[in-house]
Scaffold this active site. Sequence first.
Site, mmCIF file in Angstrom:
data_model
loop_
_atom_site.group_PDB
_atom_site.id
_atom_site.type_symbol
_atom_site.label_atom_id
_atom_site.label_comp_id
_atom_site.label_asym_id
_atom_site.label_seq_id
_atom_site.Cartn_x
_atom_site.Cartn_y
_atom_site.Cartn_z
ATOM 1 N N PRO A 1 -3.544 0.062 19.192
ATOM 2 C CA PRO A 1 -3.285 -0.429 17.833
ATOM 3 C C PRO A 1 -3.483 0.602 16.715
ATOM 4 O O PRO A 1 -3.202 0.316 15.559
ATOM 5 C CB PRO A 1 -4.277 -1.593 17.672
ATOM 6 C CG PRO A 1 -5.340 -1.345 18.681
ATOM 7 C CD PRO A 1 -4.704 -0.603 19.801
ATOM 8 N N LYS B 1 1.526 -0.233 15.183
ATOM 9 C CA LYS B 1 2.948 -0.160 15.523
ATOM 10 C C LYS B 1 3.487 -1.280 16.414
ATOM 11 O O LYS B 1 4.711 -1.461 16.511
ATOM 12 C CB LYS B 1 3.236 1.176 16.240
ATOM 13 C CG LYS B 1 3.207 2.350 15.313
ATOM 14 C CD LYS B 1 4.440 2.363 14.422
ATOM 15 C CE LYS B 1 4.274 3.245 13.235
ATOM 16 N NZ LYS B 1 4.467 2.597 11.944
ATOM 17 N N TYR C 1 -9.219 4.807 7.753
ATOM 18 C CA TYR C 1 -9.323 5.160 9.172
ATOM 19 C C TYR C 1 -10.406 6.229 9.288
ATOM 20 O O TYR C 1 -10.270 7.298 8.683
ATOM 21 C CB TYR C 1 -8.012 5.745 9.680
ATOM 22 C CG TYR C 1 -6.880 4.749 9.893
ATOM 23 C CD1 TYR C 1 -6.693 4.139 11.128
ATOM 24 C CD2 TYR C 1 -5.981 4.444 8.875
ATOM 25 C CE1 TYR C 1 -5.643 3.251 11.340
ATOM 26 C CE2 TYR C 1 -4.929 3.552 9.082
ATOM 27 C CZ TYR C 1 -4.773 2.961 10.321
ATOM 28 O OH TYR C 1 -3.742 2.081 10.534
ATOM 29 N N HIS D 1 0.842 -1.202 0.000
ATOM 30 C CA HIS D 1 0.000 0.000 0.000
ATOM 31 C C HIS D 1 0.872 1.246 0.000
ATOM 32 O O HIS D 1 1.751 1.377 0.843
ATOM 33 C CB HIS D 1 -0.900 0.014 1.243
ATOM 34 C CG HIS D 1 -2.059 -0.934 1.128
ATOM 35 N ND1 HIS D 1 -3.109 -0.960 2.007
ATOM 36 C CD2 HIS D 1 -2.333 -1.887 0.204
ATOM 37 C CE1 HIS D 1 -3.972 -1.889 1.645
ATOM 38 N NE2 HIS D 1 -3.515 -2.469 0.558
ATOM 39 N N TYR E 1 4.268 6.383 9.933
ATOM 40 C CA TYR E 1 3.429 5.214 9.616
ATOM 41 C C TYR E 1 4.216 4.180 8.811
ATOM 42 O O TYR E 1 4.106 2.975 9.063
ATOM 43 C CB TYR E 1 2.185 5.663 8.842
ATOM 44 C CG TYR E 1 1.102 4.606 8.796
ATOM 45 C CD1 TYR E 1 0.108 4.535 9.765
ATOM 46 C CD2 TYR E 1 1.072 3.660 7.776
ATOM 47 C CE1 TYR E 1 -0.877 3.552 9.735
ATOM 48 C CE2 TYR E 1 0.090 2.675 7.735
ATOM 49 C CZ TYR E 1 -0.874 2.633 8.718
ATOM 50 O OH TYR E 1 -1.848 1.655 8.684
HETATM 51 P P1 RFL Z 1 3.270 -11.562 21.721
HETATM 52 O O1 RFL Z 1 2.881 -11.665 20.282
HETATM 53 O O2 RFL Z 1 2.201 -11.312 22.707
HETATM 54 O O3 RFL Z 1 4.039 -12.902 22.087
HETATM 55 C C1 RFL Z 1 4.403 -13.227 23.409
HETATM 56 C C2 RFL Z 1 4.346 -14.733 23.561
HETATM 57 O O4 RFL Z 1 4.813 -15.101 24.875
HETATM 58 C C3 RFL Z 1 4.001 -16.161 25.348
HETATM 59 N N1 RFL Z 1 4.117 -16.212 26.836
HETATM 60 C C4 RFL Z 1 4.869 -17.122 27.500
HETATM 61 N N2 RFL Z 1 5.617 -18.147 27.076
HETATM 62 C C5 RFL Z 1 6.255 -18.909 28.012
HETATM 63 N N3 RFL Z 1 6.133 -18.690 29.359
HETATM 64 C C6 RFL Z 1 5.369 -17.672 29.834
HETATM 65 N N4 RFL Z 1 5.280 -17.457 31.150
HETATM 66 C C7 RFL Z 1 4.697 -16.840 28.884
HETATM 67 N N5 RFL Z 1 3.876 -15.768 28.997
HETATM 68 C C8 RFL Z 1 3.525 -15.403 27.740
HETATM 69 C C9 RFL Z 1 2.615 -15.798 24.839
HETATM 70 O O5 RFL Z 1 1.769 -16.927 24.814
HETATM 71 C C10 RFL Z 1 2.939 -15.273 23.446
HETATM 72 O O6 RFL Z 1 2.912 -16.305 22.471
HETATM 73 O O7 RFL Z 1 4.375 -10.432 21.934
HETATM 74 P P2 RFL Z 1 5.542 -9.862 20.965
HETATM 75 O O8 RFL Z 1 6.297 -11.008 20.368
HETATM 76 O O9 RFL Z 1 6.234 -8.818 21.726
HETATM 77 O O10 RFL Z 1 4.751 -9.214 19.726
HETATM 78 C C11 RFL Z 1 3.953 -8.072 19.901
HETATM 79 C C12 RFL Z 1 2.801 -8.082 18.882
HETATM 80 O O11 RFL Z 1 2.131 -9.318 18.934
HETATM 81 C C13 RFL Z 1 1.813 -6.928 19.138
HETATM 82 O O12 RFL Z 1 2.515 -5.749 19.427
HETATM 83 C C14 RFL Z 1 0.922 -6.667 17.912
HETATM 84 O O13 RFL Z 1 0.000 -7.717 17.707
HETATM 85 C C15 RFL Z 1 0.145 -5.373 18.112
HETATM 86 N N6 RFL Z 1 -0.788 -5.095 17.004
HETATM 87 C C16 RFL Z 1 -0.347 -4.535 15.833
HETATM 88 N N7 RFL Z 1 0.961 -4.301 15.647
HETATM 89 C C17 RFL Z 1 1.398 -3.824 14.442
HETATM 90 O O14 RFL Z 1 2.603 -3.593 14.289
HETATM 91 N N8 RFL Z 1 0.556 -3.582 13.397
HETATM 92 C C18 RFL Z 1 -0.784 -3.786 13.509
HETATM 93 O O15 RFL Z 1 -1.502 -3.612 12.518
HETATM 94 C C19 RFL Z 1 -1.289 -4.253 14.784
HETATM 95 N N9 RFL Z 1 -2.583 -4.479 14.951
HETATM 96 C C20 RFL Z 1 -2.148 -5.371 17.166
HETATM 97 C C21 RFL Z 1 -3.041 -5.034 16.107
HETATM 98 C C22 RFL Z 1 -2.645 -5.996 18.305
HETATM 99 C C23 RFL Z 1 -3.985 -6.244 18.420
HETATM 100 N N10 RFL Z 1 -4.408 -6.922 19.582
HETATM 101 C C24 RFL Z 1 -5.315 -7.998 19.553
HETATM 102 C C25 RFL Z 1 -3.660 -6.744 20.795
HETATM 103 C C26 RFL Z 1 -4.391 -5.260 16.219
HETATM 104 C C27 RFL Z 1 -4.879 -5.830 17.387
HETATM 105 C C28 RFL Z 1 -6.370 -5.998 17.482
HETATM 106 C C1 PHB Z 2 -5.092 -4.731 10.959
HETATM 107 O O1 PHB Z 2 -5.204 -4.936 9.733
HETATM 108 O O2 PHB Z 2 -5.288 -5.622 11.791
HETATM 109 C C2 PHB Z 2 -4.741 -3.370 11.436
HETATM 110 C C3 PHB Z 2 -4.471 -2.378 10.516
HETATM 111 C C4 PHB Z 2 -4.166 -1.100 10.954
HETATM 112 C C5 PHB Z 2 -4.118 -0.840 12.310
HETATM 113 C C6 PHB Z 2 -4.367 -1.844 13.235
HETATM 114 C C7 PHB Z 2 -4.679 -3.120 12.793
HETATM 115 O O3 PHB Z 2 -3.817 0.420 12.723
#
Ligand code: RFL
Ligand code: PHB
Length: 398
Positions: free
Chosen positions: A298, A302, A207, A75, A389
Amino acid sequence: MSPIQTDVAIVGAGPAGLLLARMLQLQGIETVVLERRSRDYVLGRVRAGIIEQPVAELLAELGVGERMLADRLVHDGVQLQHRAGDRMVRDRIDFAALTGKTVTVYGQRELVRDLIGLREADGLPLRFGAEVIGIDGLSDDRVAVRYRDEAGENTISARYVAGVDGAHGITAQLLDAGERQTLQRSYPAAWLGVLVEAAPPSHELIYARHPEGFALASMRTPEVSRLYLQVPAGDTLADWSPDRIWEHLHRRLDLPGSPVNEGRFLESSITPLRSVVHRRMRYGRLLLGGDAAHVVPPTGAKGLNLAVADMTQLSRRLGRALLRGDEAALDGYQESCLHRVWQVTHFSWWMTDLLHRLESDEFGEQLRTEQLRTLADGGPLAQWFADSYTGLPLAPWQ
Ligand code: RFL
Ligand code: PHB
């Protein structure tokens, strides 16, 4: 039984832990990854969708990019929808024109699948269903990481531990609150997200700022939409019937000729919005990173990207410490991460405040309206938005 020995014990098989394991492997450093959830659970989580350009380039460099480069959507802009006078408008922020950069749409779930596939193909240790329950000897020569799996309790002896166990992990909790030096902000809102079997309303992300609250139309493929609605903090999925979700998505996102397309729900979830920064990221031989060290709302897409930025710093510094005996390299880890952490925390807070309905205050509304107008002009504010971004440059990983 004598404990398993390794260079770096990695707690958590999220994007941060799996990518760190890959970067250390390429430097010839041994790791064991411990993950408390099952393999199926980890492969099923939906979460992020947007990968910054420098992160996509890094993934390709690390040999993780094959499927991403084939299947991704690239994109070169996003749409910001809001009210202007008595009508709704969509302003386009043109990343390519402002920065020469793009973002990649590729699900976190797919990236995690690629990383797990590579690690398993290389026959390297990755244990699912292994929950870390304690860490001893953080100021000794070696650390003992205690974990529990179906066989009972076990220990890994490592030179360093990477605490990349996410926002609800154990590693940050092992330290008392004063040591973590945490700063945080909560918002009176959450995101309800649905993955839908239907084409997205536009070829780019929309957005939307709307009087009833924020909405976002994202996607995973040209046939699968990822749609989000701002809902009050504390709401659960039981408060939102499919009919109510569609009604709000249409009201907040539809423009003439560009409606949200309805389809089967493949997944739904609710995520509270919050900002958290633990200002300490190192305690002796334990180094925190990713969501274990900081959480952003979110809105700026980031979290995953910031986790990757931490891991490039950690990988290079662990390489210096373990391969050249330069332990001092780790002293700079926290400092080198925190500037970016605060830049991204600011961007995510700013974008959340700009687009959500958080309080009804005419003064604030007017400021937000004027910022959206300024963004549409394509001047320095749009330039900063596009730079932030699409992603700031990453530090070398080795
Ligand atoms: P994670 O992915 O949470 O992984 C951590 C792992 O550690 C495990 N764990 C353990 N394992 C062993 N022993 C223990 N005691 C443990 N405790 C926990 C967990 O089970 C898990 O598997 O962290 P990490 O690797 O730092 O990654 C971070 C990302 O996952 C997170 O920042 C993103 O998902 C945030 N996020 C987004 N980030 C983006 O860059 N772009 C996006 O578009 C974006 N959209 C989002 C998002 C997060 C969302 N939610 C649901 C929080 C959209 C949403 C809705
Ligand atoms: C997504 O596609 O899950 C998504 C995209 C943009 C955001 C957050 C999540 O800012």
